[in-house]
Design a protein around this motif. Structure first.
Motif, PDB file in Angstrom:
ATOM      1  N   UNK A  78       5.024   3.617   4.975  1.00  0.00           N
ATOM      2  CA  UNK A  78       3.753   3.106   5.502  1.00  0.00           C
ATOM      3  C   UNK A  78       3.311   3.991   6.663  1.00  0.00           C
ATOM      4  N   UNK A  79       2.007   4.204   6.790  1.00  0.00           N
ATOM      5  CA  UNK A  79       1.495   5.021   7.898  1.00  0.00           C
ATOM      6  C   UNK A  79       0.021   4.742   8.084  1.00  0.00           C
ATOM      7  N   UNK A  80      -0.490   5.130   9.246  1.00  0.00           N
ATOM      8  CA  UNK A  80      -1.922   4.972   9.465  1.00  0.00           C
ATOM      9  C   UNK A  80      -2.570   6.338   9.571  1.00  0.00           C
ATOM     10  N   UNK A  81      -3.857   6.360   9.232  1.00  0.00           N
ATOM     11  CA  UNK A  81      -4.646   7.592   9.260  1.00  0.00           C
ATOM     12  C   UNK A  81      -5.983   7.286   9.930  1.00  0.00           C
ATOM     13  N   UNK A  82      -6.569   8.325  10.485  1.00  0.00           N
ATOM     14  CA  UNK A  82      -7.883   8.168  11.108  1.00  0.00           C
ATOM     15  C   UNK A  82      -8.943   7.971  10.023  1.00  0.00           C
ATOM     16  N   UNK A  83      -9.871   7.096  10.295  1.00  0.00           N
ATOM     17  CA  UNK A  83     -10.914   6.730   9.345  1.00  0.00           C
ATOM     18  C   UNK A  83     -12.033   7.769   9.371  1.00  0.00           C
ATOM     19  N   UNK A  84     -12.298   8.437   8.224  1.00  0.00           N
ATOM     20  CA  UNK A  84     -13.409   9.403   8.207  1.00  0.00           C
ATOM     21  C   UNK A  84     -14.768   8.733   8.339  1.00  0.00           C
ATOM     22  N   UNK A  85     -14.843   7.434   8.090  1.00  0.00           N
ATOM     23  CA  UNK A  85     -16.101   6.717   8.195  1.00  0.00           C
ATOM     24  C   UNK A  85     -16.330   6.076   9.546  1.00  0.00           C
TER      25      UNK A  85
ATOM     26  N   UNK B  61      -7.003   3.385   9.381  1.00  0.00           N
ATOM     27  CA  UNK B  61      -6.759   2.888   8.032  1.00  0.00           C
ATOM     28  C   UNK B  61      -5.255   2.882   7.821  1.00  0.00           C
ATOM     29  N   UNK B  62      -4.779   1.928   7.055  1.00  0.00           N
ATOM     30  CA  UNK B  62      -3.353   1.824   6.779  1.00  0.00           C
ATOM     31  C   UNK B  62      -3.119   2.248   5.335  1.00  0.00           C
ATOM     32  N   UNK B  63      -2.103   3.104   5.133  1.00  0.00           N
ATOM     33  CA  UNK B  63      -1.754   3.589   3.799  1.00  0.00           C
ATOM     34  C   UNK B  63      -0.293   3.259   3.525  1.00  0.00           C
ATOM     35  N   UNK B  64       0.051   3.218   2.237  1.00  0.00           N
ATOM     36  CA  UNK B  64       1.433   2.970   1.847  1.00  0.00           C
ATOM     37  C   UNK B  64       1.746   3.760   0.582  1.00  0.00           C
ATOM     38  N   UNK B  65       2.974   4.242   0.505  1.00  0.00           N
ATOM     39  CA  UNK B  65       3.459   4.969  -0.663  1.00  0.00           C
ATOM     40  C   UNK B  65       4.729   4.285  -1.153  1.00  0.00           C
ATOM     41  N   UNK B  66       4.674   3.653  -2.351  1.00  0.00           N
ATOM     42  CA  UNK B  66       5.879   3.058  -2.903  1.00  0.00           C
ATOM     43  C   UNK B  66       6.930   4.132  -3.151  1.00  0.00           C
ATOM     44  N   UNK B  67       8.173   3.827  -2.840  1.00  0.00           N
ATOM     45  CA  UNK B  67       9.257   4.793  -3.002  1.00  0.00           C
ATOM     46  C   UNK B  67      10.165   4.456  -4.173  1.00  0.00           C
TER      47      UNK B  67
END
Length: 179
Positions: A70-77, A121-127
Motif C-alpha cells: 500500500x502507498x500514497x501518491x500525489x493527485x494529478x487532479x 490518492x491511496x494505491x494498493x498492489x496485491x502480492x
C-alpha cells in the motif's frame, strides 16, 4: 527522513553505487506493508530500473508472506497543480498501474505534513496469487490500517473519519471502518 523501528530500507545497487531506494513499514499484523519511499536515481530513469526494483521488492515481500503493498501518491487532479507536476504525477501513477497497483476508490484521504494535511490518492498492489478485491469495504479497511499504523491516527480522528468511498452503491456516506 529517518527510519522508524520496524521499518525496512532496501537499496538497489548498480556498479556498487546506490541507484534506487525504498522504505517499508508493516501495517500492524494485517500482512500488509506501506511503501513510504520508492525512488530511482534520476539518471537511471527510463532504463527499466524502477521496474527491476519494483519486481525485486514485491518478490521479496511475497517471500516474506506479505499479501498487499500500500502507498500514497500525489493527485494529478489537485487544484493548483501545474501542467508539469500534473504530467509527473500521472506518469508515476501509470508506472504503478503497469506493475499491478490500483487506485483505491476513496475520497478525502490526506496525509499530515506538519500542521497541514495534503490531499493524496491511496494505491494498493496485491502480492498474493490472483487479484483479491479492492472494493469499497476492503479499501476502507486498507485506509484504516494506513491511518492507524502509518500515521498513528486514532480511528476516530477527524481526518480518519472524513474518508469516503467513491464507488456507486458503496454507501459513499460510510465512514472509515476500524480494524
Amino acid at each position: 527522513s529517518h527510519r522508524e523501528p520496524g521499518e525496512l530500507a532496501l537499496v538497489l545497487l548498480g556498479n556498487g553505487e546506490p541507484i534506487g531506494f525504498c522504505v517499508l513499514r508493516p501495517l500492524g499484523e494485517t500482512g500488509w506493508v506501506f511503501l513510504r519511499y520508492f525512488v530511482v536515481d534520476q539518471q537511471g530513469r527510463g532504463r527499466g530500473l524502477g521496474g527491476i526494483m519494483w519486481d525485486t521488492l514485491t518478490a521479496r515481500l511475497r517471500d516474506d508472506g506479505c499479501t498487499l503493498l500500500v502507498f500514497d501518491v500525489e493527485d494529478p487532479g489537485e487544484p493548483d497543480c501545474g501542467p508539469v507536476q500534473e504530467r509527473i504525477r500521472a506518469r508515476r501513477i501509470r508506472f504503478y498501474q503497469r506493475h499491478g497497483a490500483r487506485l483505491l476508490p476513496l475520497q478525502g484521504y490526506r496525509t499530515p505534513q506538519g500542521n497541514d494535511w495534503t490531499p493524496m490518492l491511496l494505491m494498493a498492489a496485491p502480492l498474493a496469487g490472483g487479484k483479491p478485491g479492492l472494493g469499497p469495504a476492503r479499501s476502507l479497511a486498507i485506509m484504516s490500517a494506513v491511518h492507524r499504523y502509518r500515521w498513528r491516527l486514532d480511528p476516530d480522528h477527524p481526518r480518519a473519519v472524513a474518508v469516503r468511498n467513491l464507488l456507486p452503491g458503496s454507501g459513499s456516506d460510510r465512514k472509515s471502518t476500524r480494524l
